[in-house]
Structures are given as structure tokens and as C-alpha cells.
Design a protein around this motif. Structure first.
Motif, short mmCIF file in Angstrom:
data_model
loop_
_atom_site.label_atom_id
_atom_site.label_comp_id
_atom_site.label_asym_id
_atom_site.label_seq_id
_atom_site.Cartn_x
_atom_site.Cartn_y
_atom_site.Cartn_z
N GLN A 353 0.82 -1.21 0.00
CA GLN A 353 0.00 0.00 0.00
C GLN A 353 0.85 1.26 0.00
N ALA A 354 2.03 1.20 0.63
CA ALA A 354 2.93 2.36 0.60
C ALA A 354 3.44 2.61 -0.81
N LEU A 355 3.79 1.54 -1.52
CA LEU A 355 4.29 1.69 -2.88
C LEU A 355 3.19 2.15 -3.84
N GLY A 356 1.94 1.80 -3.54
CA GLY A 356 0.82 2.22 -4.39
C GLY A 356 0.03 3.36 -3.81
N ARG A 357 0.65 4.21 -3.01
CA ARG A 357 -0.07 5.25 -2.29
C ARG A 357 -0.76 6.25 -3.24
N ASN A 358 -0.24 6.46 -4.43
CA ASN A 358 -0.89 7.38 -5.38
C ASN A 358 -2.19 6.82 -5.93
N ALA A 359 -2.40 5.51 -5.79
CA ALA A 359 -3.66 4.86 -6.20
C ALA A 359 -3.98 3.77 -5.19
N PRO A 360 -4.36 4.15 -3.96
CA PRO A 360 -4.54 3.16 -2.90
C PRO A 360 -5.61 2.12 -3.21
N GLY A 361 -6.68 2.53 -3.87
CA GLY A 361 -7.73 1.57 -4.20
C GLY A 361 -7.25 0.52 -5.17
N ALA A 362 -6.54 0.94 -6.21
CA ALA A 362 -6.01 -0.01 -7.19
C ALA A 362 -4.98 -0.93 -6.55
N ALA A 363 -4.12 -0.35 -5.69
CA ALA A 363 -3.13 -1.17 -5.01
C ALA A 363 -3.80 -2.21 -4.12
N SER A 364 -4.81 -1.79 -3.38
CA SER A 364 -5.54 -2.71 -2.51
C SER A 364 -6.23 -3.80 -3.32
N ALA A 365 -6.75 -3.44 -4.50
CA ALA A 365 -7.43 -4.41 -5.36
C ALA A 365 -6.48 -5.50 -5.81
N LEU A 366 -5.29 -5.12 -6.23
CA LEU A 366 -4.33 -6.12 -6.70
C LEU A 366 -3.82 -6.98 -5.56
N LEU A 367 -3.55 -6.37 -4.42
CA LEU A 367 -3.09 -7.15 -3.26
C LEU A 367 -4.15 -8.16 -2.82
N GLY A 368 -5.37 -7.69 -2.66
CA GLY A 368 -6.43 -8.56 -2.18
C GLY A 368 -6.95 -9.52 -3.24
N GLY A 369 -7.07 -9.03 -4.48
CA GLY A 369 -7.61 -9.87 -5.54
C GLY A 369 -6.74 -11.08 -5.82
N LEU A 370 -5.43 -10.86 -5.98
CA LEU A 370 -4.54 -11.97 -6.27
C LEU A 370 -4.35 -12.86 -5.05
N GLN A 371 -4.47 -12.28 -3.87
CA GLN A 371 -4.39 -13.08 -2.65
C GLN A 371 -5.46 -14.16 -2.64
N PHE A 372 -6.70 -13.79 -2.92
CA PHE A 372 -7.78 -14.77 -2.90
C PHE A 372 -7.80 -15.63 -4.16
N LEU A 373 -7.34 -15.08 -5.28
CA LEU A 373 -7.27 -15.89 -6.50
C LEU A 373 -6.31 -17.06 -6.31
N PHE A 374 -5.11 -16.79 -5.82
CA PHE A 374 -4.13 -17.85 -5.62
C PHE A 374 -4.60 -18.81 -4.54
N GLY A 375 -5.25 -18.30 -3.50
CA GLY A 375 -5.77 -19.16 -2.46
C GLY A 375 -6.83 -20.11 -2.98
N ALA A 376 -7.74 -19.57 -3.81
CA ALA A 376 -8.80 -20.39 -4.38
C ALA A 376 -8.25 -21.46 -5.31
N LEU A 377 -7.17 -21.16 -6.02
CA LEU A 377 -6.57 -22.14 -6.92
C LEU A 377 -5.83 -23.24 -6.15
N ALA A 378 -5.24 -22.88 -5.02
CA ALA A 378 -4.44 -23.84 -4.27
C ALA A 378 -5.29 -24.78 -3.43
N ALA A 379 -6.42 -24.30 -2.93
CA ALA A 379 -7.21 -25.08 -1.98
C ALA A 379 -7.61 -26.46 -2.50
N PRO A 380 -8.12 -26.60 -3.72
CA PRO A 380 -8.55 -27.94 -4.17
C PRO A 380 -7.41 -28.86 -4.55
N LEU A 381 -6.19 -28.35 -4.67
CA LEU A 381 -5.08 -29.19 -5.12
C LEU A 381 -4.74 -30.27 -4.10
#
Length: 426
Positions: A353-381
Motif C-alpha cells: 500500500q505504501a508503494l501504491g499510495r498514489n492509487a490506494p484503491g487499485a493497489a488494494s485491489a491487486l493485493l487482495g484480488g490476487l491473494q484470494f485468487l491464488f488461495g482459491a486455486l491452491a485449496a482444491p489441489l
């Protein structure tokens, strides 16, 4: 795209004073409490109803795979929602989207409770996830708007602890509800939670992104800012560290009940205690991070946390390959891994969020979105690679942590010190 200067952004933000009796401090604490609750509700909604899967299949006349698809639909909505709502908030502001998202989550929770068949439930779960994403992604953006310096990582530690514990606590809470009612009551509880959160947002969450600090040029430029973040090596390095570590956590959540109950023969009650102890490890790690943030470089904390998680995951693999399946060894190894994960979360969120401070919403979206995407892909494996050993879970966790380490070294390059509070303010 014109972004505010660091000095003007700092002036627009207010850092809460240290005196806990000061009204401003109490306001800040109330704000963080509501944001923490908003962060918790989506992970709770993800698997709070899992203990009711068999009864749900019987009631709706659906197969087990169709019932499990409702969770996949929710996770898909959670990922898509974060990737859409986060960037939009940089252009439209936080409060309005947060109000609409929380209200929609409440409405779709009612829809889940009343669903007449599995198809309607699956659609309602996707929309519930889409709406619930608002609370998660905007909570991080609001914190970034409102606080700065060493105080910000401490508040991110609170959200991270919630993120780590909520998925663990959800099935336990769901089991308590199912002990006195049906699976539909779980969604009634989520409806009540949504209503209380909406009241909390109305009363305690102001608009933290005034018009003069929003991205000019409308929604197109907002998503262009998100594209710029995707092209930044250092930022994406920290995003991938968080995403791969989340994959390890989801592999643990999805596979641990089988490992402890089926392989080691522990009771459901004992398993809950083991699960709770590992949640405590994450809480301790988050509390430790809060104490050290501001005194130790965030990048150093992150490197140490990834190493701890790697040691725990490697120990579990080696134990299975050499000694064999042991309850104590598995428990200890997972406890260590959970501790490392518990410190990776606030470290990567704070730096990202510090590195994406000029666009906090977009930074938060990428951090959170990929976090759950990778989690959802790993769970059924874990289930795909067999159920006669804990090795699949251990190997998937180790590979995930190792991939996080590679992303840290190759892309994030923590020795460069990017995203530190002093560097950001400078």
C-alpha cells in the motif's frame, strides 16, 4: 494522470495522536474497529457454512460438487469485486461504494438464506462475494488515506490478524449455528452482520478521499493507474509474495481437517483445538509485528517471516519423508508455518500500500484480488493429489512458500528498502 504531491497528501491526512483519551484518538480507534469488522465478514462468509454442506445437498437435492461450487462462486465474486471496486474508489471516493457494497452484501445474504435451489444459491453467492469485496478492498484503502508513517503498519497488522483468524474461526461459528438451527440460519447470521456493518459505516466511516485528491480523467484513467501498478516490478513482487503465501494458507485450511482427523485420528473437538492453536500463532505473529513496526525495517520483518514459514513447511515435508506421519511433528511444523504467515500478511500489505499510495484503491485491489485468487486455486489441489498422506498438503505449502521467496528475491528485492515508512514520506 496527475497525482497529489507527497507533501499535500500528508497534509490532507490526519494521524491520530498518541493520547488514548483524546477524542480524535477514540474516533480513529472506532474507525479501525469498523474496518476490521468489514475485513472479517467476507472470510467468515467464505466457509462459515461448510459444516452444513451435507444437509444443504439433501435440502436442495444437489450433489456434493454442486454444493462446493457455491464456495467457488463466492471466491470468484470476491476476486472480481476487489479488482473492480478498488480502482473505482480512486476516482469515485470510498464511502459511497462502501455503503452500497455493504448494503448489497446484506441483501444477497438474504437471497442465499431463501434460495430455493442450488442454481439460485450459486448465483446469490457470487453476488454476495462481489458485494462483500467492497469491505475488504476499501478497508485497506481507507487506512492508507487516513494514516501514515509507522502507525499505518500497526493498523494493517490488525486487519491481517483478522484475515488470518477469520477463515479459521468461520467453520467453528458455523458449527455452533448448525447445532441449534439449519444451514439457512448461517446466512441469516451473515445478514444480521451485514446490517450491523452498514450501520457502522454510516456512523463511523467518513469519506477519506475528498474530490481534490481523486484521480482525474474518470474511470478510464483510474484503471490505467491499475495497469501502471501491474507494470511495476517491485510492487508486483510484494503482491506475488502475498499471493503465494495465501496459497500456502488456503492449502493448509483445506487439507488440515483430513490430515488431523483421518490420518491421525483426532476427534473433531481436538482438531478445533489444534486449529485454534495455529490461529494463536498467527495472532502472536501479528502482535509481534505491531510491536516491531517502526523500530525494525518492514523489509527485514518480511524476509524473516518468509524464512520462518519456509522452515516450517520444509520441516513438515522432511518429517513425512523420514520419520513418517506424526501428530506432534505435524502440529509443530504447521504452528511454525502459521507464525511466519501471520507476519507476512501485515508486512506485504504495509509495503504494497505504501508503494501504491498514489492509487490506494487499485493497489488494494491487486493485493487482495490476487491473494484470494491464488488461495482459491491452491485449496482444491490438496485433494487432487491424494488422501492417503499429509505429503500433498505439505508439498503444496512448501512450493507456495518457496515461490513467495523467489518473488521476494527476484522482483521485490527487499535490500533496496522500498515501501518503508520513512522512504515513502521522503
Amino acid at each position: 494522470m496527475v497525482s497529489p504531491s507527497p507533501s499535500s497528501s500528508a497534509a490532507a491526512r490526519t494521524t491520530a495522536p498518541a493520547d488514548s483519551t483524546d477524542p480524535s484518538r477514540r474516533t480513529a480507534v472506532a474507525l479501525v474497529a469498523v474496518l476490521a469488522a468489514l475485513t472479517a465478514v467476507a472470510p467468515l462468509a467464505t466457509d462459515m457454512y461448510v459444516p452444513g454442506f451435507p444437509a444443504m445437498g439433501d435440502t436442495l437435492g444437489a450433489s456434493s460438487s454442486a454444493v462446493q461450487l457455491t464456495m467457488t462462486a463466492f471466491l470468484a465474486g470476491l476476486v472480481v469485486g476487489q479488482l473492480l471496486i478498488g480502482p473505482l474508489s480512486d476516482s469515485l471516493g470510498r464511502r459511497g461504494l462502501l455503503l452500497y457494497g455493504t448494503a448489497a452484501f446484506t441483501v444477497f445474504s438474504v437471497g442465499c438464506a431463501l434460495a430455493p435451489n442450488i442454481g439460485v444459491l450459486t448465483g446469490a453467492r457470487f453476488l454476495q462475494g462481489l458485494a462483500g469485496a467492497a469491505g475488504m478492498v476499501l478497508a485497506r484503502a481507507v487506512l492508507t488515506d487516513r494514516f501514515q508513517g509507522a502507525e499505518l503498519p500497526r493498523y494493517f497488522a490488525v486487519l491481517s490478524q483478522i484475515m488470518g483468524v477469520a477463515p479459521v474461526a468461520a467453520p467453528v461459528l458455523g458449527g455452533a449455528v448448525l447445532a441449534v438451527s439449519t444451514w439457512r440460519a448461517v446466512f441469516v447470521v451473515l445478514t444480521v452482520m451485514g446490517g450491523l456493518l452498514l450501520l457502522g459505516v454510516v456512523r463511523k466511516v467518513p469519506e477519506t478521499l475528498p474530490p481534490e485528491r481523486r484521480h482525474p480523467g474518470g474511470i478510464t484513467n483510474t484503471f490505467r493507474a491499475m495497469g501502471e501498478l501491474l507494470g511495476r516490478r517491485t510492487f508486483m513482487g510484494y503482491v506475488l509474495v502475498l499471493a503465494f503465501i495465501s496459497a500456502a494458507l488456503f492449502a493448509y485450511i483445506s487439507g488440515s481437517s483430513f490430515v488431523f482427523e483421518n490420518l491421525h485420528g483426532v476427534s473433531a473437538t481436538m482438531y478445533s483445538l489444534i486449529f485454534a492453536s495455529n490461529a494463536v500463532a498467527m495472532l502472536i505473529a501479528g502482535a509481534t509485528f505491531s510491536q516491531l513496526a517502526g523500530r525494525v525495517r518492514l523489509n527485514n520483518l518480511l524476509v524473516g517471516a518468509v524464512c520462518v514459514a519456509g522452515v516450517g513447511a520444509l520441516a513438515q515435508v522432511l518429517l513425512v519423508l523420514t520419520v513418517g506421519e506424526t501428530l506432534a511433528g505435524t502440529w509443530i511444523a504447521l504452528f511454525v508455518t502459521a507464525g511466519g504467515i501471520g507476519m507476512v500478511f501485515p508486512s506485504t500489505l504495509s509495503i504494497g500500500q505504501a508503494l501504491g499510495r498514489n492509487a490506494p484503491g487499485a493497489a488494494s485491489a491487486l493485493l487482495g484480488g490476487l491473494q484470494f485468487l491464488f488461495g482459491a486455486l491452491a485449496a482444491p489441489l490438496v485433494g487432487v493429489f491424494g488422501e492417503d498422506s499429509s505429503l500433498p498438503m505439505a508439498v503444496i505449502m512448501l512450493i507456495s512458500v518457496a515461490a513467495a521467496g523467489v518473488a521476494l528475491v527476484v522482483l521485490a528485492r527487499p535490500w533496496e528498502g522500498r515501501g518503508e515508512p520513512t522512504a515513502t514520506e521522503a
